[in-house]
Design an enzyme around this catalytic site. Structure first.
Site, PDB file in Angstrom:
ATOM      1  N   GLY A  35      -2.126  53.199  -3.624  1.00 10.17           N
ATOM      2  CA  GLY A  35      -2.490  51.920  -3.013  1.00 10.17           C
ATOM      3  C   GLY A  35      -1.430  51.407  -2.055  1.00 10.17           C
ATOM      4  O   GLY A  35      -0.366  52.011  -1.884  1.00 10.17           O
ATOM      5  N   VAL A  37       0.574  48.673  -2.229  1.00 11.92           N
ATOM      6  CA  VAL A  37       1.837  48.342  -2.884  1.00 11.92           C
ATOM      7  C   VAL A  37       2.478  49.598  -3.466  1.00 11.92           C
ATOM      8  O   VAL A  37       3.696  49.773  -3.401  1.00 11.92           O
ATOM      9  CB  VAL A  37       1.618  47.279  -3.977  1.00 11.92           C
ATOM     10  CG1 VAL A  37       2.901  47.053  -4.785  1.00 11.92           C
ATOM     11  CG2 VAL A  37       1.166  45.965  -3.349  1.00 11.92           C
ATOM     12  N   CYS A 152       2.408  37.481  -5.333  1.00 12.62           N
ATOM     13  CA  CYS A 152       3.183  37.630  -4.103  1.00 12.62           C
ATOM     14  C   CYS A 152       3.495  36.293  -3.441  1.00 12.62           C
ATOM     15  O   CYS A 152       4.556  36.135  -2.826  1.00 12.62           O
ATOM     16  CB  CYS A 152       2.458  38.548  -3.124  1.00 12.62           C
ATOM     17  SG  CYS A 152       0.745  38.092  -2.793  1.00 12.62           S
ATOM     18  N   GLN A 179      -0.895  32.850   4.232  1.00 13.62           N
ATOM     19  CA  GLN A 179      -0.880  34.147   3.568  1.00 13.62           C
ATOM     20  C   GLN A 179      -1.455  35.259   4.438  1.00 13.62           C
ATOM     21  O   GLN A 179      -2.532  35.121   5.025  1.00 13.62           O
ATOM     22  CB  GLN A 179      -1.627  34.061   2.239  1.00 13.62           C
ATOM     23  CG  GLN A 179      -0.932  33.143   1.252  1.00 13.62           C
ATOM     24  CD  GLN A 179      -1.640  33.016  -0.073  1.00 13.62           C
ATOM     25  OE1 GLN A 179      -1.694  31.947  -0.643  1.00 13.62           O
ATOM     26  NE2 GLN A 179      -2.166  34.124  -0.597  1.00 13.62           N
ATOM     27  N   GLY A 183      -2.503  40.686   1.593  1.00 13.63           N
ATOM     28  CA  GLY A 183      -2.534  40.172   0.231  1.00 13.63           C
ATOM     29  C   GLY A 183      -3.807  40.513  -0.512  1.00 13.63           C
ATOM     30  O   GLY A 183      -3.832  40.487  -1.742  1.00 13.63           O
ATOM     31  N   HIS A 277       3.980  36.731   3.829  1.00 10.28           N
ATOM     32  CA  HIS A 277       3.523  35.382   3.532  1.00 10.28           C
ATOM     33  C   HIS A 277       4.578  34.361   3.968  1.00 10.28           C
ATOM     34  O   HIS A 277       5.787  34.626   3.893  1.00 10.28           O
ATOM     35  CB  HIS A 277       3.292  35.200   2.029  1.00 10.28           C
ATOM     36  CG  HIS A 277       2.133  35.957   1.480  1.00 10.28           C
ATOM     37  ND1 HIS A 277       1.169  36.554   2.250  1.00 10.28           N
ATOM     38  CD2 HIS A 277       1.776  36.199   0.178  1.00 10.28           C
ATOM     39  CE1 HIS A 277       0.262  37.134   1.478  1.00 10.28           C
ATOM     40  NE2 HIS A 277       0.610  36.939   0.217  1.00 10.28           N
ATOM     41  N   ASN A 350       5.132  40.233   1.564  1.00 14.28           N
ATOM     42  CA  ASN A 350       4.355  40.184   0.327  1.00 14.28           C
ATOM     43  C   ASN A 350       4.163  41.543  -0.327  1.00 14.28           C
ATOM     44  O   ASN A 350       3.810  41.619  -1.509  1.00 14.28           O
ATOM     45  CB  ASN A 350       2.982  39.549   0.576  1.00 14.28           C
ATOM     46  CG  ASN A 350       2.212  40.210   1.695  1.00 14.28           C
ATOM     47  OD1 ASN A 350       2.618  40.151   2.851  1.00 14.28           O
ATOM     48  ND2 ASN A 350       1.103  40.843   1.367  1.00 14.28           N
TER      49      ASN A 350
END
Length: 372
Positions: A35, A37, A152, A179, A183, A277, A350
């Site tokens: 993914g 992240v 985040c 944001q 996110g 962010h 983030n």
């Protein structure tokens, strides 16, 4: 064999020591490695001090067999399942809440300490919510074998806020977030890029609804166009019109700072920024504040960069902060009507400190503990 020089180990001795050191290092699993992240986390694990033995990459069955690079080596992704956690000491999860709720207890049952980036366990009283610069000590008490990584948005401001709180005593917090679309994951990024392509080079944005008509059915995960627009909504609908993102900022700030009654109000807004962010923060304290004092505190705070010289047009923006680790702080002002209140603007990537970096830092705390 050529004798070793006096006082120096032989190559055989060195190899043996390296092998023993590797055996002493805890083994890590990264769940959700493919993914957004997860990809950032693999890069961070490759950049920082190598405290891990094996790093096992785990993802959904459809991603099994893929090869990803970590610490300069290609590692094959294995499918999420009970056997994937055999021999693992620490498991870092970056998966949806429902997946974490199902599989985190499995990892714990196999003997792993879990660092979870989902929202499934953050508000569980038996699960510490950890930001290493703020409350590292809470990571040692984990009755369920789980440590939660904050949201985040909270992470983008909390390191700076905690430093000011330690000096002045926070008494109230009002924030507005701006944001980034990452996110909500790859779908958010893809949607913004598609919408920008649709409006680029046009005169759109001058008449009601023209942008909405132009982007058509490419709204993706957003309730309104995100290109040439801001959307005053992030998360899911909760009681009395609040969004889940807004309540996360409130509840997580209270838990991290150990202030369950702290008044916190948040308004979360999605903006056409890919990653990073930003938050406009109004913080009221128990004691009178000064800009000079706040500057001194922030400049010395771990994980914070002070960038605040409006006369020279120096203040943080997402396009300058993206890809960096710290929380950047600028526009520090004392409130015009309250000598105990500060206004400030913060930016934080983030995907890094807002997710992957904080998880890696928690993992390093655990690695140090587990090697003892």
């Amino acid at each position: 064999m050529i004798p070793a020089e006096a006082g120096r180990p032989s190559l055989a001795d060195t190899a043996g020591a390296d092998a023993r050191t590797a055996r002493n290092k805890p083994h890590l699993a990264v769940v959700g490695a493919t993914g957004a992240v997860g990809s950032v986390l693999l890069g961070i694990l490759s950049e920082r001090a190598d405290v891990w033995g094996e790093i096992r990459l785990i993802a959904s069955p459809r991603s099994a067999g893929r090869k990803l690079t970590v610490r300069g080596e290609e590692v094959e992704v294995v499918a999420l399942g009970e056997d994937a956690f055999e021999g693992i000491d620490v498991a870092m999860f970056d998966v949806p809440d429902e997946v974490a709720a199902q599989w985190v207890p499995v990892a714990v049952s196999k003997g792993a300490v879990v660092v979870d980036n989902s929202g499934a366990f953050r508000m569980d009283p038996a699960v510490p919510l950890v930001v290493p610069e703020v409350n590292a000590h809470t990571a040692r008490v984990r009755p369920r074998g789980i440590i939660a990584n904050p949201n985040c948005t909270t992470l983008s401001m909390i390191v700076a806020l905690a430093a000011l709180h330690a000096e002045y005593g926070l008494s109230e917090l009002i924030v507005s977030s701006y944001q980034a679309v990452s996110g909500v994951g790859k779908a958010g990024v893809d949607t913004l890029r598609a919408q920008l392509s649709a409006v680029c080079g046009t005169e759109l944005g001058a008449k009601p609804g023209d942008v909405r008509r132009a982007v058509g059915d490419t709204l993706g995960p957003f309730p309104a166009p995100i290109a040439l627009n801001v959307v005053p909504w992030a998360g899911t609908l909760q009681e009395d019109g609040w969004s889940s993102e807004e309540l996360k900022v409130r509840n997580e700030t209270r838990k991290i700072l150990g202030m369950p009654e702290l008044p916190v109000t948040a308004t979360c807004v999605r903006v056409p920024v890919l990653t990073t962010h930003s938050l406009a923060v109004h913080a009221r304290f128990e004691n009178e504040v000064t800009v000079a004092g706040a500057h001194e505190i922030l400049a010395a705070a771990p994980g914070v960069v002070l960038c605040d010289d409006p006369a020279e047009e120096e203040y943080p923006t997402p396009s300058d902060v993206v890809g960096t680790d710290p929380t950047w702080v600028g526009r520090v002002r004392r409130s015009l009507d309250d000598p105990r209140a500060l206004e400030l603007f913060v930016c934080g990537d983030n995907l890094r400190k807002g997710a992957a970096l904080n998880a890696a830092q928690i993992g390093e705390l655990l690695a140090g503990e587990l090697r003892k």
